[in-house]
Scaffold this motif. Structure first.
Motif, PDB file in Angstrom:
ATOM      1  N   THR A  59       0.869  -1.180   0.000  1.00 37.69           N
ATOM      2  CA  THR A  59       0.000   0.000   0.000  1.00 37.69           C
ATOM      3  C   THR A  59       0.902   1.225   0.000  1.00 37.69           C
ATOM      4  OG1 THR A  59      -1.694  -1.167   1.239  1.00 37.69           O
ATOM      5  CG2 THR A  59      -1.823   1.233   1.213  1.00 37.69           C
ATOM      6  N   ILE A  60       0.808   1.990  -1.084  1.00 37.01           N
ATOM      7  CA  ILE A  60       1.587   3.228  -1.194  1.00 37.01           C
ATOM      8  C   ILE A  60       0.661   4.392  -0.864  1.00 37.01           C
ATOM      9  CG2 ILE A  60       2.840   4.725  -2.795  1.00 37.01           C
ATOM     10  CD1 ILE A  60       3.597   2.108  -4.325  1.00 37.01           C
ATOM     11  N   GLN A  61       1.108   5.245   0.022  1.00 39.26           N
ATOM     12  CA  GLN A  61       0.251   6.326   0.504  1.00 39.26           C
ATOM     13  C   GLN A  61      -0.017   7.351  -0.608  1.00 39.26           C
ATOM     14  OE1 GLN A  61      -1.275   5.971   3.369  1.00 39.26           O
ATOM     15  NE2 GLN A  61      -0.152   4.034   3.494  1.00 39.26           N
ATOM     16  N   PRO A  62      -1.075   8.155  -0.440  1.00 39.51           N
ATOM     17  CA  PRO A  62      -1.368   9.183  -1.446  1.00 39.51           C
ATOM     18  C   PRO A  62      -0.211  10.193  -1.525  1.00 39.51           C
ATOM     19  CG  PRO A  62      -3.251   8.883   0.042  1.00 39.51           C
ATOM     20  CD  PRO A  62      -2.106   8.122   0.630  1.00 39.51           C
ATOM     21  N   ASP A  63      -0.121  10.843  -2.669  1.00 40.76           N
ATOM     22  CA  ASP A  63       0.833  11.922  -2.892  1.00 40.76           C
ATOM     23  C   ASP A  63       2.289  11.488  -2.769  1.00 40.76           C
ATOM     24  OD1 ASP A  63      -1.240  13.876  -3.354  1.00 40.76           O
ATOM     25  OD2 ASP A  63      -1.664  13.716  -1.209  1.00 40.76           O
ATOM     26  N   GLN A  64       2.528  10.284  -3.274  1.00 37.54           N
ATOM     27  CA  GLN A  64       3.891   9.772  -3.364  1.00 37.54           C
ATOM     28  C   GLN A  64       4.196   9.578  -4.843  1.00 37.54           C
ATOM     29  OE1 GLN A  64       5.530   8.780  -0.234  1.00 37.54           O
ATOM     30  NE2 GLN A  64       3.771   9.957   0.490  1.00 37.54           N
ATOM     31  N   SER A  65       5.462   9.603  -5.176  1.00 36.06           N
ATOM     32  CA  SER A  65       5.831   9.171  -6.515  1.00 36.06           C
ATOM     33  C   SER A  65       7.207   8.542  -6.468  1.00 36.06           C
ATOM     34  CB  SER A  65       5.790  10.345  -7.508  1.00 36.06           C
ATOM     35  OG  SER A  65       6.829  11.232  -7.223  1.00 36.06           O
ATOM     36  N   GLY A  66       7.484   7.702  -7.410  1.00 37.00           N
ATOM     37  CA  GLY A  66       8.772   7.022  -7.412  1.00 37.00           C
ATOM     38  C   GLY A  66       8.736   5.823  -8.316  1.00 37.00           C
ATOM     39  N   LYS A  67       9.786   5.043  -8.201  1.00 36.33           N
ATOM     40  CA  LYS A  67       9.904   3.832  -9.014  1.00 36.33           C
ATOM     41  C   LYS A  67      10.186   2.642  -8.095  1.00 36.33           C
ATOM     42  CE  LYS A  67      11.606   6.160 -13.134  1.00 36.33           C
ATOM     43  NZ  LYS A  67      12.710   6.309 -14.108  1.00 36.33           N
ATOM     44  N   LEU A  68       9.430   1.609  -8.327  1.00 32.54           N
ATOM     45  CA  LEU A  68       9.686   0.348  -7.630  1.00 32.54           C
ATOM     46  C   LEU A  68      10.378  -0.586  -8.615  1.00 32.54           C
ATOM     47  CD1 LEU A  68       9.327  -1.684  -5.286  1.00 32.54           C
ATOM     48  CD2 LEU A  68       7.070  -2.211  -6.232  1.00 32.54           C
ATOM     49  N   PHE A  69      11.534  -1.073  -8.216  1.00 30.50           N
ATOM     50  CA  PHE A  69      12.286  -2.018  -9.053  1.00 30.50           C
ATOM     51  C   PHE A  69      12.029  -3.440  -8.559  1.00 30.50           C
ATOM     52  CE2 PHE A  69      15.353   0.558 -11.553  1.00 30.50           C
ATOM     53  CZ  PHE A  69      15.041   1.812 -11.036  1.00 30.50           C
ATOM     54  N   LEU A  70      11.660  -4.306  -9.465  1.00 26.83           N
ATOM     55  CA  LEU A  70      11.506  -5.729  -9.158  1.00 26.83           C
ATOM     56  C   LEU A  70      12.576  -6.509  -9.913  1.00 26.83           C
ATOM     57  CD1 LEU A  70       7.636  -6.075  -9.603  1.00 26.83           C
ATOM     58  CD2 LEU A  70       8.890  -5.663  -7.474  1.00 26.83           C
ATOM     59  N   ASN A  71      13.047  -7.590  -9.306  1.00 26.05           N
ATOM     60  CA  ASN A  71      14.047  -8.455  -9.944  1.00 26.05           C
ATOM     61  C   ASN A  71      15.184  -7.629 -10.528  1.00 26.05           C
ATOM     62  OD1 ASN A  71      11.439  -9.912  -9.753  1.00 26.05           O
ATOM     63  ND2 ASN A  71      12.664 -11.584 -10.587  1.00 26.05           N
ATOM     64  N   ALA A  72      15.677  -6.719  -9.677  1.00 23.78           N
ATOM     65  CA  ALA A  72      16.718  -5.780 -10.102  1.00 23.78           C
ATOM     66  C   ALA A  72      18.084  -6.273  -9.641  1.00 23.78           C
ATOM     67  CB  ALA A  72      16.429  -4.402  -9.508  1.00 23.78           C
ATOM     68  N   ASP A  73      19.112  -5.735 -10.258  1.00 27.32           N
ATOM     69  CA  ASP A  73      20.457  -5.921  -9.714  1.00 27.32           C
ATOM     70  C   ASP A  73      20.613  -4.994  -8.512  1.00 27.32           C
ATOM     71  OD1 ASP A  73      22.537  -3.516 -11.236  1.00 27.32           O
ATOM     72  OD2 ASP A  73      20.371  -3.668 -11.512  1.00 27.32           O
ATOM     73  N   SER A  74      21.658  -5.180  -7.744  1.00 27.69           N
ATOM     74  CA  SER A  74      21.748  -4.452  -6.475  1.00 27.69           C
ATOM     75  C   SER A  74      21.938  -2.949  -6.686  1.00 27.69           C
ATOM     76  CB  SER A  74      22.880  -5.025  -5.614  1.00 27.69           C
ATOM     77  OG  SER A  74      24.073  -5.021  -6.352  1.00 27.69           O
ATOM     78  N   ASP A  75      22.430  -2.543  -7.847  1.00 27.43           N
ATOM     79  CA  ASP A  75      22.610  -1.113  -8.136  1.00 27.43           C
ATOM     80  C   ASP A  75      21.381  -0.496  -8.806  1.00 27.43           C
ATOM     81  OD1 ASP A  75      25.186  -1.280  -7.196  1.00 27.43           O
ATOM     82  OD2 ASP A  75      26.005  -1.762  -9.190  1.00 27.43           O
ATOM     83  N   LEU A  76      20.356  -1.267  -8.996  1.00 30.76           N
ATOM     84  CA  LEU A  76      19.121  -0.812  -9.674  1.00 30.76           C
ATOM     85  C   LEU A  76      19.412  -0.281 -11.074  1.00 30.76           C
ATOM     86  CD1 LEU A  76      17.174   0.937  -6.756  1.00 30.76           C
ATOM     87  CD2 LEU A  76      17.384  -1.486  -7.290  1.00 30.76           C
ATOM     88  N   LYS A  77      20.354  -0.926 -11.730  1.00 30.18           N
ATOM     89  CA  LYS A  77      20.633  -0.522 -13.124  1.00 30.18           C
ATOM     90  C   LYS A  77      19.697  -1.228 -14.086  1.00 30.18           C
ATOM     91  CE  LYS A  77      25.271   1.225 -12.657  1.00 30.18           C
ATOM     92  NZ  LYS A  77      26.689   0.891 -12.633  1.00 30.18           N
ATOM     93  N   THR A  78      19.280  -2.433 -13.711  1.00 28.40           N
ATOM     94  CA  THR A  78      18.277  -3.118 -14.524  1.00 28.40           C
ATOM     95  C   THR A  78      17.189  -3.648 -13.600  1.00 28.40           C
ATOM     96  OG1 THR A  78      19.115  -5.372 -14.379  1.00 28.40           O
ATOM     97  CG2 THR A  78      20.119  -3.960 -16.052  1.00 28.40           C
ATOM     98  N   GLY A  79      16.019  -3.755 -14.129  1.00 35.65           N
ATOM     99  CA  GLY A  79      14.906  -4.304 -13.344  1.00 35.65           C
ATOM    100  C   GLY A  79      13.592  -4.027 -14.041  1.00 35.65           C
ATOM    101  N   LEU A  80      12.578  -4.707 -13.574  1.00 36.85           N
ATOM    102  CA  LEU A  80      11.215  -4.409 -14.002  1.00 36.85           C
ATOM    103  C   LEU A  80      10.762  -3.220 -13.156  1.00 36.85           C
ATOM    104  CD1 LEU A  80       8.658  -5.273 -15.615  1.00 36.85           C
ATOM    105  CD2 LEU A  80       8.066  -6.706 -13.653  1.00 36.85           C
TER     106      LEU A  80
END
Lengths: 489, 489
Positions: free
Chosen positions: B373-394
């Motif tokens: 559950t993400i609260q209202p008035d938030q924005s961002g990116k959620l990385f799934l199955n990513a490498d530890s540096d978040l260079k690749t991911g869904l």
């Protein structure tokens, strides 16, 4: 159809795919099929192999002949599980496709080493004149379940054994590596367990035959298996041709165990804590049990439910045999206890509590667990998978009074199963004590855990699938819990 | 290897069994394989067929080509389950072995009738000149899962359709039997749903094309499927070549639905409650969804996760496609909602509750559920199955504030998947509302239930299996529950 040697050793590539699909379908849709135990996808399975914990999952391999209910050219197939109840199939693991195993990839074991799962097995080699040489071979599995065989055997048969030299158990103990093997001595033609030792898994030297009994252990020992249970060594093994004066058994070949006081593998010396080996299972059909010490501190065992040189009614459906559920081992007072896993409770559905009334159930769907406490000083017969008139059924004939015993009788429940080895098995019980039974039925398999796993009786039976009645022959004092079990395989 | 027509239509008996075993092993051990969703045992699966409840179990059949990742000669394979989560395989159900289906046993449906399960399917017949005739055929399954095909078709293609006339849904409604079929009109070359009616399941008469829209539904409709959800008729169908001005979609072909006010099948009249069809799934890969009304009062649906005329990276591993989990359907305010089943919770293991921190997990084993559950008035990116540096991911790129939307981006996570149809999908959200996501990942499959099933986005993605990090790109206000999911298939 006659299973000639030529046919049994036909290469898998010389069978056609439609035939294999038909065999898979026939096995899957058999009314006798198990649905919460590891069973053949087609053809025949026998010994469990490579039972281990690796890369976050439990692994189990099975001796498999995919094309019929016979001991044809064997391969290993592979299952994995998080909980040893929900197994998923991972395909062919070791194919009989090298010179070393050209007549079958025979039984063996698994050891985690350097991030790989080492699978030690017997390559059953036959030359052009059909002369057999058993090679002990290692295959290595990586985290993607890819398996590569070594090209050279690690152990060649020594001079003093016959061609019967197989079933390596590879394990680590006191900072050394050991392999124990079932063997037949060339001179005496007796069954032996041969011990090998290595510092590096490459160079192996023979320590010699394991000294664990003064008695002659028949003409061959198969599937020797050493585990540590509650800090005591337990030797599980299958002596063939064992004299019944040494240890009593009814099946064609027994699966025995011996609880030890201690073991010195570097001297090949096992000191028993029991006077004689005991039957691991009091039923009709257990053989080739494989156990291992898991990282969680427990020892787990799984058994082939099937016997060498025997036939079963599903042979007519082109498939044969199944496995027991995984059992947690315990040693108390130098006796081996076997327990169902907690995780098997996750399959329970539609609980019913039943007491004292003769009639328990009419419809079970043939996948169920029945947990029973029968009060002291009762006697009677419990019918499982019976017709509504109790004219046929699997019968548990019990007495919890003066002549306490449980007789398991499969003489009157469908097609006969190897009746030449008897149709009843008897378990002696303490006098005037309550009797606890935890009974698991899955298709044509029945496992009975008696008095909290002090005895286990495992058997196949082939009731008419429509006969689903569970009933005592009269009202008596008992409490029961019944669950349908979820079909998952 | 080139998949010539000759090769795709080679009889199963002309393949060898070792090749099939190798294909089964390759599919089972692929790091991209699903382990809690129905998936190919080898080769390719496409449309779900015969989804039904019969003889105490749910049944599911799959279009299957066992020998490669292509649309070769098709058969039906069979699974059954007590809970629509734990499916067990029951083998080949309908083989393409009769004259009526000599070029494939194509899609269809199941109806329980007189103690049997009737399986209505399209026999794809080709004559010597490769001229196609689609026969509508019934096969009957008994309680032992034995299937016998009728020898004569029940419906021949009428004069006014082309060779594209298939995918019969057989059902009972208002004491009559109906079959609806996907069709292409011969004159107009438009996609139609053709309605047939019968009193006795033997004699069928054509009612005519279903009147459900004023718009032209492309050049062909596949897999028409009518279910009743909260007492409203819901039409699920796959229009090919649909003009995007009629209903928006991004995939090569959409899987659409239309909630109705009412239906009069005897007049072939469906009165919509919505202005236009809507995409059943907001992801990249759903097609051929099949739904049915179960005896428990619910409507359940399962989707092929795969698209016609598209390729996937596992083609290189000789297998292709998977299925969604089973979804419970609900209609609220004339909109279709899709929910995970309660029974899928039985697979949850190792629960963790996590809040507000950017980093959630490093190791997931690639079978997991993440409920957020993400609260209202938030924005961002959620990385799934990513490498530890978040260079690749869904990447799930979300905004719960002024420009509320969720963008699912698979542009940066392993091999591209049909990028010509876009690498992002967008779901519009209510402004300034919390966002609920129930995310299921299983190998290369991701299913995202958005805001309690108001939208569902299903997709394949092919991350490096070692990339198991789940993380937001920064700290924000959320609450999450994470579970590993038990691998069971």
């Amino acid at each position: 159809m006659e299973w000639t040697r030529e046919k049994r050793y036909l290469k898998y590539k010389d069978w056609d795919a439609q035939t294999l699909l038909n065999l898979q379908t026939q096995a899957a849709t058999s009314p006798y099929q198990m649905h919460y135990h590891v069973h053949p996808l087609s053809g025949l399975i026998n010994d469990p192999n490579g039972f281990s914990y690796y890369n976050g999952e439990y692994h189990l391999f099975c001796q498999s002949y995919p094309f019929g209910p016979v001991h044809g050219i064997k391969s290993w197939i592979h299952f994995a599980s998080s909980d040893m109840v929900h197994w998923h199939y991972l395909g062919q693991a070791i194919n009989p496709d090298s010179e070393l195993d050209n007549a079958g990839a025979y039984s063996g074991s698994g050891l985690v080493h350097n991030g790989e799962l080492l699978l030690a097995y017997t390559g059953n080699h036959r030359d052009k004149n059909w002369i057999r040489t058993p090679y002990q071979v290692i295959a290595k599995m990586d985290k993607n379940n890819k398996i590569v065989k070594d090209t050279n055997p690690i152990i060649l048969p020594p001079e003093h054994v016959t061609e019967h030299f197989r079933d390596p158990q590879l394990f680590e103990h006191n900072s050394k590596y050991y392999i124990i093997l079932g063997a037949q001595d060339k001179d005496t033609k007796t069954g032996e367990i041969d011990v090998y030792e290595s510092d590096d898994l490459k160079t192996w030297h023979e320590v010699g035959y394991l000294d664990f009994s003064k008695e002659k252990m028949g003409y061959m020992i198969e599937c020797p298996n050493l585990v540590f249970v509650n800090d005591q060594p337990v030797l599980i093994f299958c002596p063939q041709g064992l004299d019944k004066s040494i240890a009593s058994y009814d099946n064609i070949y027994p699966n025995m165990y011996l609880v030890g006081k201690n073991i010195d593998l570097s001297q090949a010396k096992f000191t028993p804590a029991q006077k004689a080996p005991k039957d691991l299972d009091d039923g009709f059909d257990v053989y080739a049990t494989q156990a291992f010490n898991a990282p969680d501190g427990n020892a787990y065992a799984i058994s082939w439910v099937g016997l060498p040189d025997c036939t079963y009614p599903t042979d007519d459906e082109n498939w044969a045999n199944t496995y027991s559920q995984v059992k947690r081992l315990e040693v108390k007072d130098n006796e081996l206890y076997q327990h169902p896993l907690d995780s098997i409770k996750s399959l329970r559905m539609d609980h019913e509590a039943i007491s004292n009334q003769a009639h328990l159930k009419d419809h079970t769907s043939n996948q169920y667990e029945l947990k029973l406490t029968i009060q002291p000083d009762q006697s009677g017969k419990l019918f499982l998978n019976a017709d509504s008139d109790l004219k046929t059924g699997l019968i548990l004939d019990f007495n919890t009074g003066d002549s306490s015993r449980l007789i398991i009788d499969r003489s009157n429940v469908g097609p006969k199963v190897n009746p030449e080895y008897g149709e009843q098995r008897e378990v002696l019980l303490d006098l005037h004590h309550e009797l606890n039974l935890d009974i698991f039925v899955d298709g044509s398999l029945c496992e009975i855990f008696i008095n909290d796993g002090k005895n286990v009786a495992t058997l196949r039976f082939f009731a008419n699938p429509e006969n689903q009645t569970i009933a005592f022959d009269h009202d008596l004092e008992y409490d029961a819990d019944f669950w349908k079990m979820m079909p998952i395989m």
